[in-house]
Structure formats: structure tokens, C-alpha cells
Design an enzyme around this catalytic site. Structure first.
Site, PDB file in Angstrom:
ATOM      1  N   ASN A 393       5.707   5.284 -11.702  1.00 54.32           N
ATOM      2  CA  ASN A 393       6.289   4.453 -12.751  1.00 54.32           C
ATOM      3  C   ASN A 393       5.805   4.886 -14.133  1.00 54.32           C
ATOM      4  O   ASN A 393       6.499   5.619 -14.836  1.00 54.32           O
ATOM      5  CB  ASN A 393       5.956   2.983 -12.499  1.00 54.32           C
ATOM      6  CG  ASN A 393       6.871   2.042 -13.259  1.00 54.32           C
ATOM      7  OD1 ASN A 393       7.305   2.339 -14.357  1.00 54.32           O
ATOM      8  ND2 ASN A 393       7.164   0.898 -12.674  1.00 54.32           N
ATOM      9  N   ASP A 394       4.627   4.452 -14.523  1.00 52.51           N
ATOM     10  CA  ASP A 394       4.156   4.697 -15.890  1.00 52.51           C
ATOM     11  C   ASP A 394       4.090   6.186 -16.233  1.00 52.51           C
ATOM     12  O   ASP A 394       4.313   6.565 -17.384  1.00 52.51           O
ATOM     13  CB  ASP A 394       2.780   4.059 -16.093  1.00 52.51           C
ATOM     14  CG  ASP A 394       2.825   2.540 -15.963  1.00 52.51           C
ATOM     15  OD1 ASP A 394       3.847   1.954 -16.356  1.00 52.51           O
ATOM     16  OD2 ASP A 394       1.853   1.951 -15.456  1.00 52.51           O
TER      17      ASP A 394
END
Length: 468
Positions: A393-394
């Protein structure tokens, strides 16, 4: 120096050499298992030598021997059980708990040496023991908070306390003042020892609570370094060579890893460690990405993969959470057998601890040469027919390229530059940094919602049908 002390010194030196050699082998996933085994042998030799020395020189009492053996047995059973039973996704929490135990033990050893010494401790002993108390106590509570954040018992986002800066300054000043008085004021040494311990425990809480989950890999490394340093200080206080050597090695390795992890995030180490100290409580995240996510199916993804020329897999914590590393490796083998170029993009801080993805994929027997780090893989994304993001994700969020977000400035994998992007994600939740991933709203991105293991199995089944 007696003969047994001379022999013990050489044995401890051998243990240190084995530990360092083990660390060298752990640099590569190919030899990491061997490195762990070599380091473990070194530590076992040191423990056995310590027992031999105790038996030769004698114990203070039979009760001390019984307590020592009981502690070793209980600790060994607990450590073996937890190491075997813990899921790979929970390994960072286990490391934090081990840091808690190590830091607390070092603080207790140093505290005991000050409070039970029959003769007046020297200045060197007081300083080293005092540092062992301070660093060990900070590590104890800091690691507890880190484990709580990773386990979800505490919120992963930065926790803002009322008057946090005031409390931080007070705890620092109180720790320093009580430490100085511990060294200087002999009649009230017990009082200052306890006050030093309590103020350091408080600082450990205040130190980690304001740090966000995105920085947890660095925090774990820092706390690991603190554990080693506390052990070394306690070893100096009680004149134990094994503790000094082991603590110094762990501390040095932890510091090196912390610096490398901070560099990988393009953030000064100091900015991570004072994450919640001063400044605004809430980062400016803007209005967030616009548009909607486009969903796809496992069958559609299989078609795209089968007719691709170059595929890049991007693993993240979701892969570890679903224990889907073997399915990803099997899918990679299917595509490679069809002549498709397959590689795995490894971000330094993907997952919850350093090297998390490397360990997972090595466990699934993915060839080491197919694991490509960030600097080498980023130029390849524009040539990728499809990038398959599995739970990352990040580390793929284009928001890192602009200021004003919690991930600003962090090097990311340039997944959005691929021709097509497919993201396998359990749900629509935000990443550990607490913001939406702008990648998910791009025109060339499709979302496959579901458990990574089940979705990869469905894709594999569809790929096999298409190939046949």
C-alpha cells in the site's frame, strides 16, 4: 586472572566471531538460514561457557543455582514455543516483545548490581549501570508500545497526548537529573535508582506513542539497537565479558540497520525518532484522490498475465497476512514457463520489519536473482505490461512525490508507470500511514478485492486453463 577466566575470555571471543560470521551470512536470503544457525551456535557456546565458569568458581547458594536453571528452562521453552507457533505476519510483534524482555532484563541486572553491591560501586560501575537502567527501561516500555501498535491493540496512527511536548521535556529532564544524582548522591542511591527507572519507563512510552505505523520498521531497529546497548552497559557494570560482547554486537548491528532503513525512507533518522515531538499533530493530507476504483475479476487478470511480455510482482504486508507467498511463487513459475519475463519488486520497508518480503519469498523458493530492489526495479516499470500488487500500500502511493502527506519524500515503487496495474487488496481500508493510495484511482489501475491467497489461487486456475 585465573585459568578459568582466561579460558572463558577466549571462548567468549570465539562466540563473538561466530556471531559476526552469522550476521555476514544473513546479508543474503540464500544463506540467511546458515547465518542464523552459526550465530545461534555462537550464543550457545557462550551460555555453556558461562555455566562452566559458574560451576568452577562456585555459586553463591544452591537456591541461586535452582533459580538460574528454572529461569533458563522456562525462558527456553517460552522462546521456542513462540518462535515455532508465531505466524510470519506476527514476527515483527514477536521481535518487539523480545526487545521488551531484553531491555527489561538488562535494566534489572544493572539495578540489582547497584542496590545489592556489598561495597561502594566505583564511578565507572555507577555510570554504566545507570545507563543500563535508562536504556533498558526505555526499551522495555517503548517495545511494548511498538508491539501493541503492530498487533492492533493500540492505534497504528500517531497517538497525540495532551501537552505531549511538556511531558516529553519533563521526562527527559527528570531522567537526566535522577541519573546524575544516582552517581553523585551515595546515601540516597536507592531512591535515585528507582526514580531513574520510573522516569525512563515513562519516556519510553512517550517516545513511541507519537510515532506513526509507517515508521515502525525503523523504530523496531532502533529499539533493537537499544536492547543491545543496554545489555552491553549491564555487562560493563557486572564485569561480564559475554554480555559486553553480545550487547555491543547487537547494538552496532541495530544502529547500522536503523540508519539504512531511514535512508531507504529518505528521512533523517532523527525525524523518525522525534516523530511526535513538536510540530503539528496532524499532517496535511489534502483533499485525497478523486474518482473511483475500477474492479476486476481473477479471470480477467489471468488473461492479462498470460498475454503479457513483462510482469512485475509487488509484494507487501497483505501477502504476508494471507500467507500467500507460495501461491505468488507458483504463479510466477507458470508465467516463466510460458516465456514471460517475471520479477519481484522489493521495497526496503515493505511489510512490518526489515527484510520481511525477502524472507517470505525465500521461504517460497523464489530465486534470489528475481528479487529486485527499489533502485533497480523502478526503471523497469515503464516496460512492464502489467504490475501485480499483492497487499502493498504505502510503498506504492504516488502521494509520496508531493509535499504535505505522511509519506512525502519516501522513495516508492513506480508501479503507476506500468502499462497496466492490478492490485489485490482485502478491502478498501487505508494503509498503515492512514491515507488513501492514489494509485488505486488511476485510469490504468484495476482492483481485485479479496484474500490474497484465494485470489491468487483463482488466478492460477484460470491461467492453467488458458495455457492448456
Amino acid at each position: 586472572m585465573s585459568t578459568i577466566d582466561v579460558v572463558a575470555s577466549y571462548v567468549y571471543l570465539l562466540s563473538a566471531v561466530l556471531f559476526v560470521v552469522g550476521l555476514h551470512f544473513m546479508n543474503s536470503p540464500k544463506t540467511a538460514r546458515r547465518g542464523n544457525q552459526i550465530s545461534a551456535v555462537g550464543m550457545v557456546i557462550a551460555v555453556v561457557m558461562a555455566f562452566v565458569r559458574f560451576f568452577v568458581t562456585g555459586f553463591l547458594s544452591s537456591a541461586a543455582l535452582i533459580v538460574l536453571i528454572a529461569g533458563i528452562v522456562v525462558g527456553a521453552i517460552a522462546g521456542l514455543y513462540s518462535a515455532k507457533k508465531v505466524k510470519m505476519t506476527d514476527m515483527p510483534q514477536l521481535v518487539s516483545v523480545f526487545n521488551t524482555v531484553g531491555g527489561g532484563a538488562a535494566a534489572l541486572v544493572a539495578l540489582n548490581d547497584i542496590l545489592t553491591s556489598e561495597k561502594l560501586p566505583t564511578l565507572v560501575v555507577l555510570i554504566t549501570a545507570g545507563l543500563g537502567i535508562v536504556i533498558g527501561s526505555i526499551t522495555f516500555t517503548g517495545s511494548l508500545v511498538a508491539a501493541g501498535k503492530l498487533q492492533g491493540i493500540l492505534p497504528g496512527k500517531p497517538i497525540s497526548l495532551p501537552m505531549k511536548d511538556v511531558w516529553m521535556v519533563l521526562s527527559i529532564l527528570l531522567t537526566i537529573a535522577s541519573f546524575v544524582l544516582l552517581v553523585a548522591d551515595e546515601p540516597h542511591r536507592m531512591l535515585w535508582s528507582l526514580l531513574t527507572t520510573l522516569s525512563a519507563l515513562l519516556y519510553g512510552l512517550l517516545f513511541v506513542l507519537p510515532i506513526g505505523g509507517a515508521d515502525m520498521p525503523v523504530v523496531i531497529s532502533v529499539l533493537n539497537a537499544c536492547t543491545g546497548t543496554a545489555v552491553a552497559m549491564s555487562g560493563l557494570a557486572i564485569d561480564n565479558v559475554a554480555l559486553i560482547v553480545a550487547g555491543a554486537l547487537v547494538g552496532a548491528a541495530g544502529v547500522t540497520l536503523s540508519v539504512l532503513m531511514a535512508q531507504a525512507m529518505n528521512r533523517p533518522l532523527t525525524s523518525v525518532l522525534v516523530g511526535g515531538f513538536g510540530g503539528s499533530d496532524v499532517a496535511a493530507v489534502g483533499d485525497g484522490p478523486e474518482g473511483s476504483m475500477k474492479e476486476t475479476t481473477a479471470d480477467d487478470v489471468a488473461v492479462q498475465l498470460v498475454y503479457a511480455q513483462k510482469v512485475i510482482f509487488v509484494p507487501g504486508f497483505g501477502l504476508a497476512q494471507a500467507q500467500a507467498q507460495r501461491e505468488l511463487a507458483d504463479l510466477g513459475d507458470l508465467l516463466k514457463n510460458r516465456g514471460i519475463d517475471v520479477s519481484y519488486a522489493i521495497h526496503p520497508v515493505a511489510g512490518r520489519m526489515p527484510g520481511h518480503m525477502n524472507v517470505l519469498l525465500a521461504e517460497a523458493n523464489v530465486p534470489y536473482e528475481e528479487l529486485v530492489d527499489l533502485d533497480d526495479i523502478n526503471p523497469q516499470f515503464p516496460a512492464a505490461s502489467i504490475s501485480l500488487v499483492v497487499g502493498a500500500n504505502d510503498v506504492t502511493n504516488p502521494a509520496a512525490r508531493r509535499p504535505g502527506t505522511p509519506v512525502s519524500g519516501m522513495p516508492i515503487l513506480d508501479v503507476d508507470k506500468s502499462e497496466h496495474v492490478v492490485v489485490i487488496k482485502r478491502g478498501r481500508g487505508k494503509g498503515y500511514a492512514g491515507i488513501e493510495n492514489e494509485l488505486y484511482f488511476n485510469d490504468n489501475t484495476q482492483m481485485l478485492f479479496g484474500d490474497a491467497k484465494k485470489e491468487l489461487q483463482a488466478i492460477i486456475a484460470s491461467v492453467k486453463e488458458l495455457i492448456q
